[in-house]
Design a protein around this motif. Sequence first.
Motif: not given
Lengths: 209, 260, 212
Positions: C89, C87, C75-78
């Motif tokens: 990973s 961002r 997932l990418t969490v910003g």
Amino acid sequence: MADQPTSLERFVQGILPENPVFRQLLGLCPTLAVTNNMKSAITMTGAVLFVLFCANVITSLIRNLLKPHLRIVIFTLTIATFVTIADRFLAAYLYQMSKTLGPYIPLIIVNCIIICRCEVCASKQGVITAGADAIGQSIGFGIALSAIAAVREILGTGMFFEIRVLPAAWPDWVVMVLPPGAFLTFGLLIGLVNWYEGFRAQKAGKIEG
Amino acid sequence: MLNYLVDIFLIAVSAALINNFVLHYFVGICPFVGVSRRIEMAFGMGCAVTFVISIAAFISWAITTFILVPGAPLSQWIAGFFVPAETAAKVDLTILSYIVYILAISSSVQFVEMYVRKFYPPLYKSFGVYLPLITTNCAILFACLTIMANIVGVDDPADAWDLGRSLVLAIFGGVGFTIAIVIMAGIREELDLCDVPKPFQGAAITLIVAGILALGFMGFTGVDSGLRKALTPTVEKQAAVENLPVGKMVKTASGYRLIG
Amino acid sequence: MTENVKTNFFSQAWLVLLLAICFGAMLAGMQIALGPTIEANKVNETLERVPEMVFGADRARELADREQAVDVTPLTVGVDKAGKTVRYSVFEAKTDGQLAGWVTKTAGQGYADKIEMLIGFDPQVEKITGIFVLDQKETPGLGNKIVTDEWRSQFVAKSTGQSLAAVKGKAKAGNEIDAITGATISSKAVTDIINTAVVDLREPLITKAKGM
């Protein structure tokens, strides 16, 4: 081309009498940068062998078609292509090693040894001689790199090929695996080689006299 | 804005002193050993390298950003004529980067030489003679590769280096090279008066001196992390904004595989 | 005149053009043959560590022996920080459809250069389950001891409630870590990277775990 050296001469010359690193002082950047352990030094030598061999053979094959003012462009193009191939190959099969060597693999492109051999040998002589020259020069390069790497790895970490050779009580000379160690080791080794050459020349002079 | 300036400042300090091109990365050793006999010569060489390195950095930054990197605008636009848009967006030409850089460097050296010879004869006299030697100087290609690594190698496209950062790295890399080679030349001028053992004369003593210099420059290590801490104001985070799933990974016999 | 220049150009440059085409074809072949392997190498370098980060080395090996599948979803969490989105990973690890933990890839300034590392958390982000250093250029013999198993194992089971601190001598309090002798700055850099990641990711990951 009677006065050109033969394949065997080219091969032998590359190893010690015309050692690219110690005698001609070419390709110093990888010599210093990747010699803090034996594994990187050997991988670097392999990459240089591959690039030098391919570039020499191709240059030799097309030597009669070369236009003098375009030859440097052709050399550069050939070398850059084979360096890219070597780089991709390492990234695919020796990923950790390719990460460690980082920018020094692409920097083979500007390694003077390769362009110098293309110019001096491969653009004048046949394929077999060019191939022999490439192998000889690479062995010479490998010997120089391994000599420096062996000194630096053993003194710096007490290990050789990552196997411990010095007793655990050995206080690691950390400076040897850091940049200054590269300069010091290489400088001292050049001095040693010069001293040995001088010593031999003196002895030969005495026998003749 | 402040962050950007801090970034630029740290890149400059790092390239010129901490990670000096010659004494830390070992690039540009050939001229460092060969052209460091006299201070004026060394300074001329340093200026020539700084000049060419900035031009090469500009060209390679432009080529990487607009043509080579996956999804670069120019290559995407051209590929769009031949293949569907989704395929065009993935066009990745980074495999050509080494060839493109070395050709860009050699042609820019040629053009700079011709231009300087025609329009600035005094400048040509002072450093023009070193220009042809520079093509095979690793420092230039190294700068291009560093710039590429900071555009292609980053996880987040927003972190990719812009023109400003690339140029600062190149110029201060060149300045660092000049500093190192001029110091070396100064020491070698004095060395001429010393009684160096015969086998060590020339390259050997130069390298040993370089080792001691490198030891000195190692003292700068860690300055950048300290400076960054001192200069960056601590920011409180606000709120999480998004969760962007990008794919699913499953375990197979040989490792993990991305699906979907 | 033009004719002359044209023939001249081709007679001069045909070899360069021919070589360029041959080399281009070689490189294209190379890319098609090796491209997927290189991509897989890059991804696997991180992914192979995920079970170890979540379960610990011993249990990860045990699970692998039992052929227990670990599903990993990247997932990418910003995270919004002073107007800039950072961002991360993040990898979500699941066994039998149950959330087993999170692993995040993060980086920060070390003593010599960037330190890039993986941090594992339990599903509720209450504890650290493991850390791994992917890339570092710290001083050999001193700072690069951050990669050793003994040093890394100190972080296992540390609570995320308090920020971690690297201290000289012996660590006493629950949130303290033994700094490596002669490499306090490298040790502090690692704890700083972890603290930042914890502060940034705690809320989004907890929210996400609840939503499942």
